[in-house]
Design a protein around this motif. Structure first.
Motif, PDB file in Angstrom:
ATOM      1  N   LYS A  96       0.852  -1.169   0.000  1.00 34.86           N
ATOM      2  CA  LYS A  96       0.000   0.000   0.000  1.00 34.86           C
ATOM      3  C   LYS A  96       0.888   1.218   0.000  1.00 34.86           C
ATOM      4  O   LYS A  96       1.914   1.237   0.685  1.00 34.86           O
ATOM      5  N   ARG A 151       7.082  -4.644   6.971  1.00 30.85           N
ATOM      6  CA  ARG A 151       6.829  -5.912   7.670  1.00 30.85           C
ATOM      7  C   ARG A 151       8.077  -6.767   7.681  1.00 30.85           C
ATOM      8  O   ARG A 151       8.872  -6.728   6.752  1.00 30.85           O
ATOM      9  N   LYS A 180      -7.830  -0.433   1.137  1.00 31.94           N
ATOM     10  CA  LYS A 180      -6.508  -0.121   1.678  1.00 31.94           C
ATOM     11  C   LYS A 180      -6.490   1.180   2.461  1.00 31.94           C
ATOM     12  O   LYS A 180      -5.619   1.410   3.272  1.00 31.94           O
ATOM     13  N   PHE A 191      -6.512   0.632   6.222  1.00 30.37           N
ATOM     14  CA  PHE A 191      -5.436  -0.010   6.965  1.00 30.37           C
ATOM     15  C   PHE A 191      -5.007   0.949   8.073  1.00 30.37           C
ATOM     16  O   PHE A 191      -4.984   2.163   7.894  1.00 30.37           O
ATOM     17  N   MET A 194      -5.127 -10.418   1.433  1.00 28.42           N
ATOM     18  CA  MET A 194      -4.457  -9.174   1.808  1.00 28.42           C
ATOM     19  C   MET A 194      -4.970  -8.643   3.149  1.00 28.42           C
ATOM     20  O   MET A 194      -4.200  -8.230   4.017  1.00 28.42           O
ATOM     21  N   ASP A 225      -3.910 -10.761   6.086  1.00 30.26           N
ATOM     22  CA  ASP A 225      -2.506 -10.531   6.343  1.00 30.26           C
ATOM     23  C   ASP A 225      -2.320  -9.267   7.179  1.00 30.26           C
ATOM     24  O   ASP A 225      -1.544  -9.227   8.126  1.00 30.26           O
ATOM     25  N   GLU A 226      -3.069  -8.246   6.795  1.00 26.24           N
ATOM     26  CA  GLU A 226      -2.989  -6.975   7.509  1.00 26.24           C
ATOM     27  C   GLU A 226      -3.505  -7.130   8.943  1.00 26.24           C
ATOM     28  O   GLU A 226      -2.864  -6.697   9.897  1.00 26.24           O
ATOM     29  N   LYS A 265      -3.674  -9.747  10.668  1.00 27.87           N
ATOM     30  CA  LYS A 265      -2.763 -10.595  11.427  1.00 27.87           C
ATOM     31  C   LYS A 265      -1.665  -9.749  12.056  1.00 27.87           C
ATOM     32  O   LYS A 265      -1.250  -9.986  13.186  1.00 27.87           O
TER      33      LYS A 265
END
Lengths: 427, 807
Positions: free
Chosen positions: A202, A426, B316, B319, B347, B350-351, B353
């Motif tokens: 992103k 990450r 997104k 997020f 996606m 994953d975020e 998590k």
């Protein structure tokens, strides 16, 4: 409809209190502070209620700016926007926002409040109107000195030094300045998430063009943007590298008649700070994100966690960057690292980071009860940085012209800066 | 809070204020007044200085005047007599040539809030309305509202009201808006300021002159206006279109509020308006001010209730940023859960998590429960993450995971195997009572499959003396009882100990009563206990479809742009995840065109043209059901549905005796529907929703018997509305044969026979190319045969359309 407005310091000291409608007593100030401090978590919710009274608060400059209202049908957007605008006005008039400046200028703030709100109804927040009514002079906590402007060339001469605007020059009361100065800032905030394999998940940029005008009366001003500037996906302009944004919004005082042909914004700025233009860009950045990280994390034989971080700055060289990377032997003596147990984070501070170079750090952590799954808990790495003289979107100001009938010669400053809103890597 | 030595300070101030030397020096005088105000704002009681301050009021220094007024307005109510002295100065100031002085005097005159002063104030106020300077008129207009609120019972002066209505035409926009505000307060009893057509159009035409605050006020008041014709409505809407995408969030929100109010009868227009504000709302979500972000997020949640796909492509943007406060992160996660679809699920998970290991335990727990909610549609992936999190061996994470699994299993029984295997070894990590309660509940439900269950329970029972939580004790009792029923030999001893402790030693009445109840139940025999403790469970093969129907906008429009959406932080309605593919790619067109109620005459045409002779029903129903329409509201929850269905099922026996009961009818039919096996639940659901039939539960495709449960409301022009609930059942040609075979066989190997017959049966279908049929069971309340027939024909049409599409 606002019933009361008050300002509290973070310790709960009453700085300003004004009751507009006599619907509740001043004891609610203490009630509010109790409610705010009683809550766990890092931030209390924006809206709280006590009986019939609803508190709406924002935090600016480390202070609580609170408005109370008795009608639950009040628009939260309006109240919050008002509180933000009010704090911006206070900042304009007092120079900076802090407990000290509010305390010293309480008479000025009472005067402002009196003009801005009457009987709980917002009258005006325009500094053009207010300047006719405000009589109190601001008391500046730091006397204005010429040394602040020491790196500015005399008579506005274009020296290499003078291209850098003094960082503190814009933070002084708007009334007190005798110089007629205009600051034009292009500020961008990046929020980026880079996955563990280095893939950009992103990348958003929120940008704004801000004008801070110290001139009591300013005639028309013309701001030229890059000619290649385009909005939306389809339309591209010019032959150079396109500067593209997804969405763009302008202040209502901006005249856009020259915008479509020449990318020129026309406006008559009022005294104080205002946002001329806001834009945003998602996912499709013109350049690669400025920082990349190559981490290696493993357990050594002694049950320690080894983190080897290699941070690379991909900016054009000769640019200096101030970074403090949060979360995780350093390669240079002027850096520092600190383990913060409270946040469970390692704070790695890098005072200067030169573009095109690479820094590395090795952290060894003693973790009790280290298990394979502990590796899952490590990360992410968050970069907090400020990139001066750079916009990620590529937006540039071509020129800033004031109309020729200006009464006095003026100093014009154009500054670019990119902040990290949330730059997450990450692991 | 009186400061130490505050009395001395006040005495000192009084001496300074009455000192003629100070009074003669303007700057010193002003500074002394300033000191008094500073003391006041720090909480010192300086009301004793009132008479000195009244004197200080008579000055030419405007700054000093303003300061004194701040003081006077705070203490006037304590000294009504002395305040009378100020009035003279104020009235004199109202004649001042400087408009600023006039407005200042007028404003503070009305701010004193003393009913006794009203008679002195009225005359300057009346003059103020006709003042040359706009700033004086602004103050005077609001002054009348203040006066009215001082004496709410006094008669309203019609002349003043008329004058205020006249001032709506004032050239100054703030005066105009203030007139609206004042009239709104003065005429509160009559329902506020009259909003008729000329006033509305006048206000709309001058909207652009006002600043943000004025625009918001005007837009709010215009919500009361009802346009006389549709043309006028659309004129207003197109006039306001630019404000809808205003860069100022308050204006955008107020405009949308007005749109929703004006278009309450035109859902399609409202939906289009929601589309328009997407950009500005998203921009507000990225605002520099956290509070604005939060407000925008809360309102996006509202919008998503009606337009689930609105933000699909922009997930997104939700997020979480690293430095954002917990309350924003939690809201963002709630929004993210709503935006899940097949493309972004990997996606998103994953975020999420990443948030599970957040330093703030509340954020971490919110992230885990968000994963759990996504798990209702994507159970496998989510369970993988959840079981992975258990490996971290962190107290708060384990507790949140167990609670989440507890909720997930309730909705998706098919997950139970994974959950059971994950439970082993959790109990050491669980410290808080909610987590332990959830663990106990899971052990009660799936005790027979968790091998270590008795040992876990034993640990709990050994520590029961030191157990502080009431809930855990109650849960422990029930769990031990239920485990005893399925694993008696292992649990008998510990159950005895637990019951003994709870009955003999436990101090809490609830626990004791519960234990006594179980004890007596056991006396009644194991059969009886079984009946009480093991109630009917839902069919594990039946997954409840979580796709909540899009709510009509009217359900939340009243709370839009109020404080309410922001306050629900603690008790927010649980957002359900949506996994159906119609939300995958956001396509605004079908959504906006979809009206709330769909007249079925259109479908009728399609039906007649498309498939001829599909069913005998279509022809006969065509003439009956012209004015029938279906709608989804009020929505029926899966629980309510199950309740109604079971109730009707139970009554069915009795029903046959008195078939002519008025309020209820049950109908069984067969519809040809060849597309069953390949038909995915999602496409069926999408098709049904298009005609406003809500599907509630499905068996997964390719399982037999295949079942679908659905409901709708019929609205008939003449007969009112009825509720129709129904079941589609397809047991397969094969099983039908099996049933026949089974009947014939007396004691053969049934299982084997079934398999064989199943294979041959399916082959037969292929060979014969015979059309397959579904059994439809419909229940209606109250009875309305025509509506039911109409509904059946719509259903038939949908199924046929679907099968023709899939073939």
């Amino acid at each position: 409809m606002i019933s009361q407005v008050f300002i509290l310091s973070s310790q709960g000291d009453h700085l300003i209190y004004k009751d507009f409608r006599g619907e509740a007593g001043s004891d609610v100030v203490s009630v509010f502070y109790e409610k705010v401090t009683a809550l766990t978590g890092d931030q209390p919710p924006v809206v709280m209620s006590h009986g019939d009274l609803h508190f709406v608060h924002v935090r600016q400059g480390g202070l609580y700016w609170v408005a109370t209202t008795t009608s639950p049908g009040s628009s939260p957007f309006t109240i919050i926007e008002f509180l933000n605008r009010f704090s911006a006005l206070v900042k304009d008039y007092c120079g900076s926002l802090s407990e000290k400046s509010v305390q010293m200028n309480f008479a000025l703030i009472y005067e402002l409040l009196d003009e801005v709100v009457d009987y709980g109804y917002i009258q005006t927040t325009s500094s053009d109107v207010l300047k006719n009514f405000i009589q109190t002079e601001a008391v500046s906590s730091k006397p204005f000195s010429l040394f602040d402007l020491s790196n500015v060339g005399f008579f506005g001469a274009e020296t290499q030094q003078s291209k850098v605007a003094p960082s503190s020059a814009a933070s002084r009361p708007i009334q007190s300045s005798r110089e007629s100065e205009i600051f034009l800032d292009v500020i961008e905030r990046m929020s980026v998430v880079i996955g563990s394999k280095g893939v950009v998940l992103k990348a958003d940029v929120e940008g704004e063009v801000r004008v801070k005008c110290f001139m009591p009366s300013c005639s028309e001003m013309r701001i030229g943007l890059n000619e290649e500037f385009s909005i939306g996906k389809s339309q591209l302009r010019g032959y150079g590298a396109a500067v593209r944004v997804d969405e763009c919004r302008f202040h209502q005082n901006v005249h856009l008649d020259e915008f479509h042909s020449n990318r020129v914004l026309r406006l008559c700025p009022s005294q104080g700070e205002q946002t001329v233009m806001q834009y945003q860009l998602s996912d499709d950045l013109p350049s690669a994100p400025p920082f990349r990280l190559f981490p290696t994390i493993e357990r050594d034989s002694g049950g320690r966690l080894l983190m080897y971080l290699k941070l690379r700055c991909d900016l054009p060289s000769k640019r200096f960057v101030v970074i403090s990377a949060l979360s995780q032997e350093l390669s240079s003596p002027d850096q520092s690292a600190e383990l913060k147990l409270q946040n469970r984070a390692i704070d790695w501070k890098i005072p200067r980071f030169i573009g095109g170079t690479q820094l590395s750090a090795l952290f060894k952590l003693e973790v009790s009860g280290l298990s394979p799954s502990s590796l899952m808990e490590v990360g992410p790495v968050v970069l907090v940085f400020e990139l001066p003289q750079l916009t990620v979107s590529g937006l540039q100001i071509r020129f800033l012209r004031l109309s020729p009938v200006q009464p006095a010669p003026s100093q014009r400053w154009i500054r670019y800066v990119t902040h990290s809103d949330s730059y997450i890597l990450r692991l | 809070m009186p400061y130490l030595g505050s009395e001395d300070a006040v005495r000192e101030l009084r001496r300074a204020l009455s000192n003629p030397n100070v009074q003669s020096d303007q700057l010193r005088y002003r500074n002394t007044v300033l000191k008094a105000i500073r003391a006041m704002s720090q909480g010192v009681d300086v009301s004793d200085l009132f008479s000195e301050m009244v004197k200080a009021c008579a000055t030419v220094d405007i700054v000093q005047k303003k300061l004194v007024y701040v003081f006077l307005c705070s203490y006037a109510t304590l000294n009504p007599e002395l305040s009378l002295l100020v009035i003279n100065t104020l009235r004199k100031d109202c004649q001042d040539p400087n408009p600023m002085v006039r407005s200042l005097a007028l404003r503070n005159m009305t701010n004193l809030r003393l009913p006794s002063l009203v008679e002195y104030v009225e005359q300057p106020l009346a003059a103020g309305l006709r003042d040359r300077a706009a700033c004086v008129r602004r103050v005077a207009v609001l002054g009348w509202a203040k006066l009215h609120n001082l004496q709410p019972d006094a008669e309203i002066d019609a002349a003043v009201v008329n004058e205020l209505y006249g001032l709506l035409r004032d050239p100054d926009p703030v005066v105009m808006v203030n007139c609206l505000r004042a009239l709104e307060e003065i005429l509160k009893k009559e329902g506020g300021v009259a909003i008729n057509k000329p006033i509305t159009h006048h206000l709309l035409n001058r909207l652009k002159e006002s600043d943000v605050w004025g625009q918001c006020e005007v837009l709010r008041i215009l919500q009361r206006y009802h346009p006389q014709s549709e043309d006028e409505l659309f004129d207003i809407l197109s006039l306001l279109d630019a404000s809808l995408v205003s860069p100022h969030p308050p204006v955008m929100a107020a405009t949308l509020g007005l749109f929703l109010g004006l278009c309450s009868g035109l859902p399609a227009v409202s939906l289009a308006a929601l589309e328009r504000v997407r950009g500005p709302l998203l921009a507000a979500c990225g605002s520099t001010s956290r509070e604005t972000r939060f407000t925008a997020l809360c309102h996006i949640q509202l919008l998503l209730r009606s337009l689930p796909g609105l933000m699909g492509a922009h997930y997104k943007r939700f997020f979480c940023g690293y430095a954002e406060p917990a309350y924003i992160k939690q809201r963002k996660m709630q929004v993210l859960v709503e935006l899940v679809n097949d493309e972004n699920v990997a996606m998103l998970l994953d975020e999420l998590k990443g948030y599970c290991t957040d330093v703030n335990p509340e954020t971490a727990q919110a992230a885990i429960s968000a994963i759990g909610r996504i798990g209702r549609s994507y159970s496998d992936r989510c369970l993988e993450i959840l079981t992975g999190l258990l490996g971290l061996k962190q107290e708060h994470i384990t507790s949140a995971v167990v609670q989440t699994m507890c909720d997930l299993v309730w909705v998706c029984p098919q997950c139970s195997d994974t959950v059971c295997s994950a439970l082993e070894g959790c109990e050491e990590m669980l410290q808080d009572s909610q987590g332990r309660q959830a663990l106990l509940w899971l052990l009660a439900a799936y005790g027979e499959r968790v091998s270590s269950a008795p040992y876990t329970l034993e640990g709990f029972i050994d520590r029961v003396r030191s157990e502080a939580s009431l809930g855990v004790k109650m849960e422990l009792l029930t769990t031990t009882m239920r485990l005893f029923l399925c694993r008696p030999s292992e649990t008998q001893d510990m159950l005895g100990r637990l019951l003994h402790y709870c009955i003999e030693e436990e101090m809490d009445m609830c626990v004791r009563d519960q234990a006594l109840l179980y004890y007596r139940l056991l006396h009644c025999g194991i059969e009886e206990t079984h009946k009480v403790l093991h109630g009917q469970r839902s069919d594990p093969s039946l997954g409840v479809l979580i796709g909540r129907p899009a709510e009509p906008i009217n359900q939340w429009a009243y709370s839009f742009n109020t404080l309410e959406p922001l306050r629900q932080a603690g008790v927010e309605t649980e957002p359900a995840s949506r996994g159906s593919p119609e939300h995958v790619t956001f396509d605004p067109k079908p959504n906006t065109d979809l009206s709330d109620t769909l007249n079925c005459s259109q479908i009728e045409k399609v039906n007649l043209a498309g498939s001829d002779g599909a069913s005998g029903f279509t022809c006969s129903s065509a003439k009956v059901l012209a004015p029938l329409s279906l709608s989804l509201s009020p929505a029926l929850s899966p629980e309510e549905f199950e309740h109604l269905w079971m109730q009707r099922h139970a009554e069915q026996g009795a029903e046959k005796l008195e078939e002519e009961e008025e309020d209820y009818v049950c109908l069984e039919e067969r519809i040809q529907f060849p597309a069953i096996p390949p038909c995915s639940p999602q496409s069926l659901q999408a098709a049904m929703q298009l005609v406003n039939i809500q599907t509630l539960a499905f068996t997964p495709p390719h399982t037999l018997p295949w079942r679908v449960y659905l409901y709708t409301h019929t609205h008939h022009a003449h007969y009112g509305s009825t509720l129709v609930i129904g079941e589609l059942l397809y047991i397969g040609e094969a099983s039908r044969r099996v049933a026949a075979v089974k009947k014939g066989m007396e004691d053969g190997d049934v299982v084997e026979g079934e398999q064989e017959a199943g294979l041959s049966g399916r082959a037969l279908v292929r060979k014969d190319g015979r059309e397959e049929e579904v059994e439809v069971t419909l229940k209606q309340q109250p009875r309305d045969d025509n509506a039911l027939k109409g509904f059946l024909s719509i259903l038939t049409t949908v199924l046929h359309t679907l099968s023709s599409e899939s073939s």
